[in-house]
Write a protein that holds these residues in place. Structure first.
Motif, PDB file in Angstrom:
ATOM      1  N   VAL A  91       9.458   5.246   3.498  1.00  0.00           N
ATOM      2  CA  VAL A  91       9.776   4.471   2.298  1.00  0.00           C
ATOM      3  C   VAL A  91       8.943   3.198   2.249  1.00  0.00           C
ATOM      4  CG1 VAL A  91      11.571   3.093   1.166  1.00  0.00           C
ATOM      5  CG2 VAL A  91      12.093   5.392   1.981  1.00  0.00           C
ATOM      6  N   THR A  92       8.856   2.514   3.387  1.00  0.00           N
ATOM      7  CA  THR A  92       8.042   1.304   3.447  1.00  0.00           C
ATOM      8  C   THR A  92       6.582   1.627   3.181  1.00  0.00           C
ATOM      9  OG1 THR A  92       9.548   0.426   5.118  1.00  0.00           O
ATOM     10  CG2 THR A  92       7.472  -0.710   4.848  1.00  0.00           C
ATOM     11  N   ALA A  93       6.118   2.747   3.708  1.00  0.00           N
ATOM     12  CA  ALA A  93       4.722   3.133   3.528  1.00  0.00           C
ATOM     13  C   ALA A  93       4.396   3.350   2.057  1.00  0.00           C
ATOM     14  CB  ALA A  93       4.428   4.401   4.327  1.00  0.00           C
ATOM     15  N   VAL A  94       5.287   4.025   1.342  1.00  0.00           N
ATOM     16  CA  VAL A  94       5.043   4.292  -0.074  1.00  0.00           C
ATOM     17  C   VAL A  94       5.000   2.990  -0.870  1.00  0.00           C
ATOM     18  CG1 VAL A  94       6.022   5.313  -2.150  1.00  0.00           C
ATOM     19  CG2 VAL A  94       5.948   6.628  -0.050  1.00  0.00           C
ATOM     20  N   ILE A  95       5.984   2.119  -0.641  1.00  0.00           N
ATOM     21  CA  ILE A  95       6.053   0.873  -1.404  1.00  0.00           C
ATOM     22  C   ILE A  95       4.900  -0.051  -1.045  1.00  0.00           C
ATOM     23  CG2 ILE A  95       7.414  -1.222  -1.763  1.00  0.00           C
ATOM     24  CD1 ILE A  95       9.905   0.544  -1.518  1.00  0.00           C
ATOM     25  N   ALA A  96       4.670  -0.221   0.250  1.00  0.00           N
ATOM     26  CA  ALA A  96       3.578  -1.104   0.667  1.00  0.00           C
ATOM     27  C   ALA A  96       2.221  -0.534   0.259  1.00  0.00           C
ATOM     28  CB  ALA A  96       3.620  -1.310   2.177  1.00  0.00           C
ATOM     29  N   GLY A  97       2.151   0.808   0.119  1.00  0.00           N
ATOM     30  CA  GLY A  97       0.891   1.413  -0.304  1.00  0.00           C
ATOM     31  C   GLY A  97       0.423   0.905  -1.648  1.00  0.00           C
ATOM     32  N   LEU A  98       1.358   0.436  -2.470  1.00  0.00           N
ATOM     33  CA  LEU A  98       0.991  -0.109  -3.768  1.00  0.00           C
ATOM     34  C   LEU A  98       0.384  -1.502  -3.654  1.00  0.00           C
ATOM     35  CD1 LEU A  98       4.219   0.977  -5.695  1.00  0.00           C
ATOM     36  CD2 LEU A  98       2.043   2.201  -5.520  1.00  0.00           C
ATOM     37  N   PHE A  99       0.543  -2.151  -2.490  1.00  0.00           N
ATOM     38  CA  PHE A  99       0.057  -3.524  -2.320  1.00  0.00           C
ATOM     39  C   PHE A  99      -1.000  -3.649  -1.223  1.00  0.00           C
ATOM     40  CE2 PHE A  99       4.577  -3.840  -3.636  1.00  0.00           C
ATOM     41  CZ  PHE A  99       4.384  -4.389  -4.902  1.00  0.00           C
ATOM     42  N   LEU A 100      -1.469  -2.529  -0.673  1.00  0.00           N
ATOM     43  CA  LEU A 100      -2.415  -2.607   0.436  1.00  0.00           C
ATOM     44  C   LEU A 100      -3.733  -3.250   0.022  1.00  0.00           C
ATOM     45  CD1 LEU A 100      -1.916   0.776   2.330  1.00  0.00           C
ATOM     46  CD2 LEU A 100      -0.944  -1.465   2.823  1.00  0.00           C
TER      47      LEU A 100
END
Length: 242
Positions: free
Chosen positions: A86-95
């Motif tokens: 879940v963190t990976a998906v959300i943070a993927g939008l801000f990488l």
């Protein structure tokens, strides 16, 4: 090279330029996990408990409470497994925001990388979600095998995390095929860096920051690898000229 990149990335997570990305990522992750918890709880109450009561119509009332407790424990365990994806998906939008901060702050003389289109970022985030879930299912199955369970967690996640985040950092400056070729060329270095990220992932609560830490670390690692490649090219040209 790897530990220098990790040390700098940890320090940068605490710096003011990262706060906006950190707050957005953490806030959305917590909201998503809370929504998942209530959604899964409602699903269990709607499907599992009525099915259990139908299957065992004469069961005492305390059995329902016991079943609820067991279901809550199972849900909590499942949520723990879902934190990383879940963190990976959300943070993927801000990488890309993280990478740009690192590039502008630590490499002001170098050109800033190209941010991926929003649709491409979403596709990569979903792909990474699938990879992480698959890797953790494999690692979870290996947990039943004494002696290799902990090693399996680090090996699986180290490989997957190192691969995905290094290619992300490289693709800001290179075509996708070239980024993959560079990752294969430095596969050992990338894997060791992935193990550092996996160790970060293994720390409760701190693992919510894993994608941000991994993105910052891999930007530094890609810069170091690129500098080594440039130096090697210059050496080859000088040798050829002689």
């Amino acid at each position: 090279m790897i530990f220098d990149a990790a040390r700098i990335a940890v320090l940068e997570l605490l710096s003011p330029p990262f706060r906006a990305v950190f707050i957005k990522t953490l806030g959305l992750t917590v909201l998503a996990l809370v929504a998942l918890w209530f959604g899964l709880t409602s699903l269990v109450e709607w499907l599992a408990l009525p099915w259990l009561q139908t299957l065992l119509p004469g069961m005492p009332s305390w059995a329902g409470w016991l079943g609820g407790i067991i279901a809550a424990i199972a849900l909590a365990f499942g949520m723990a497994l879902l934190v990383a994806p879940v963190t990976a998906v959300i943070a993927g939008l801000f990488l890309d925001d993280v990478a740009e901060v690192v590039e502008r702050t630590d490499y002001p003389r170098d050109p800033v990388g190209r941010a991926m289109p929003a649709l491409r970022s979403l596709v990569l985030a979903i792909k990474f979600l699938g990879v992480v879930i698959l890797g953790n299912i494999v690692a979870l199955m290996l947990l039943l095998v004494p002696g290799i369970n902990i090693a399996a967690f680090f090996i699986v996640n180290g490989y997957l995390l190192g691969r995905e985040f290094f290619e992300f950092a490289a693709m800001r400056f290179r075509p996708e095929d070239e980024a993959r070729a560079l990752r294969r060329q430095y596969a050992g270095t990338v894997f060791l860096a992935g193990l550092v990220i996996a160790a970060f992932l293994a720390v409760p609560l701190l693992n919510l920051l894993t994608p941000l830490f991994a993105a910052a670390m891999m930007v530094h690692l890609h810069k170091a690898v690129s500098a080594r490649e440039t130096a090697a090219d210059r050496g080859r040209h000088m040798t050829a000229a002689v």
